[in-house]
Motif scaffolding. Structure first.
Motif: not given
Length: 301
Positions: A135-156
C-alpha cells in the motif's frame, strides 16, 4: 491444378498442426516452468506527494540456487488499485541487461497515470506469481508548489546554424524550510535531452555530458539525509535562489536547416527541512523539471 490444390491442402494442414503443437508446447513449457523466483515491490519512502515524480522499486528475487528458466523470463504486469477502487494494469518488460536469469530490480512508477491523494495498492505479477500487495499513501502538500524549479531556453525561435543557445536551470525556494538537492550531471542526477526534427523526421534521446566528480562517492538508490553529506549538493535557505547555465551546443549541434523541438528534463531529489522533521516521511520529494524549446534553423550566415 488438382495436384496443386492437394499440395496446398497438405501444406495448410501441416502448418495448422505446427501451430497447435507450438502453442500447446509453449503453454506446457510455461506451466511447468519452476517457480524459483518471487516478484516484489519496495517503496522508497513512507508517503508520497501529489505533484512529484513517484518512484518505487520493483523486481524479482531468486528463491533458490537455480537460474530463472528462459520460459519464465517474460513480461510482467503491474496492477495499480486507485483510491477510488478502480484497477489499472501496466506491462513491465523483463530486463535484458545484466543477467536476466538472476535476481533483479529497478526504479518503477505510474507512467502517465494521473495521481490523486489517497491509498494505492501495488502488485507485481510475473508468470502467474504475484508479489505481496504493497500500500502506497499519496498526500497533498503545498510545499511541492513552493519549491519552483524551471528550465529556460535563451534564444529559441528563429536562429542560424552555429548560434549558441544557453539553457538555464533555476530553483527558487519559496518554502519556509531549508532545502537541499544533488548537483546536476552527476551519474545518477543527469539532465536528459530529446531532439525532434520535423522534416526529414528524426528523433534523438541522450544525456547532457556528465561532469567528472571532484572526488569519488557512492551512488545510492535514494538521496537521503544519511547520504547527503557524501554527495555534492546544493543547499538553499528559505527565499534563496539557485541558477545553473547549460549550453545546448555542448550536447547537440544543428547540422542542417529545419524545424526542431528540444526538450531538457531532469528530476530534483529534494530534502526539505531537517532529518526527523515534518517531511521526514515524504523525502526525498522528486520534482520533475521539463521544458521544451522550438527552433527554426536556417543556413543564413
Amino acid at each position: 491444378m488438382q495436384l496443386h490444390a492437394q499440395t496446398r491442402a497438405i501444406f495448410v494442414n501441416v502448418f495448422i498442426t505446427f501451430l497447435i503443437v507450438f502453442c500447446l508446447g509453449d503453454k506446457s513449457l510455461s506451466q511447468e516452468a519452476p517457480a524459483n523466483f518471487q516478484p516484489f515491490i519496495r517503496l522508497e519512502k513512507t508517503k508520497y506527494l501529489v505533484g512529484e515524480s513517484i518512484r518505487f522499486w520493483s523486481g524479482v528475487k531468486v528463491t533458490d540456487s537455480q537460474s530463472i528458466p528462459i520460459a519464465a523470463q517474460r513480461s510482467c504486469s503491474l496492477s495499480i488499485t486507485n483510491p477510488d477502487g478502480s484497477t489499472v494494469a501496466q506491462s513491465r518488460d523483463w530486463p535484458r541487461g545484466g543477467n536476466p536469469s538472476r535476481s533483479w530490480y529497478g526504479g518503477d512508477g505510474f507512467g502517465e497515470l494521473g495521481v490523486v491523494p489517497g491509498p494505492y495498492t501495488l502488485v507485481l505479477e510475473c508468470m502467474g506469481i504475484k508479489s505481496k500487495p504493497v500500500q502506497m499513501v499519496v498526500e497533498k502538500n503545498e510545499v511541492t508548489n513552493q519549491v519552483v524549479a524551471e528550465f529556460h531556453f535563451v534564444g529559441s525561435g528563429s536562429i542560424k546554424i552555429g548560434t549558441k543557445v544557453p539553457v538555464v536551470l533555476t530553483v527558487q525556494n519559496n518554502s519556509p524550510y531549508g532545502i537541499q538537492f544533488p548537483e546536476r550531471n552527476l551519474p545518477w542526477e543527469a539532465v536528459s535531452i530529446s531532439v525532434r526534427r520535423k522534416e526529414p523526421a528524426s528523433r534523438s534521446d541522450f544525456f547532457y555530458p556528465l561532469q567528472k566528480p571532484k572526488k569519488a562517492f557512492g551512488i545510492p538508490d535514494t538521496y537521503t539525509w544519511d547520504v547527503a553529506p557524501t554527495i555534492p549538493s546544493i543547499i538553499l535557505q528559505s527565499g534563496e535562489r539557485f541558477e545553473q547555465r547549460f549550453a545546448l551546443e555542448e550536447a547537440y549541434t544543428f547540422d542542417q536547416a529545419g524545424e526542431y523541438e528540444i526538450e531538457f528534463a531532469t528530476i530534483l531529489s529534494v530534502l526539505i527541512g531537517e532529518n526527523n522533521g515534518a517531511f521526514s516521511d515524504t523525502c526525498p520529494i522528486r520534482l520533475p523539471v521539463v521544458a521544451k524549446g522550438t527552433f527554426t534553423v536556417s543556413n543564413t550566415k
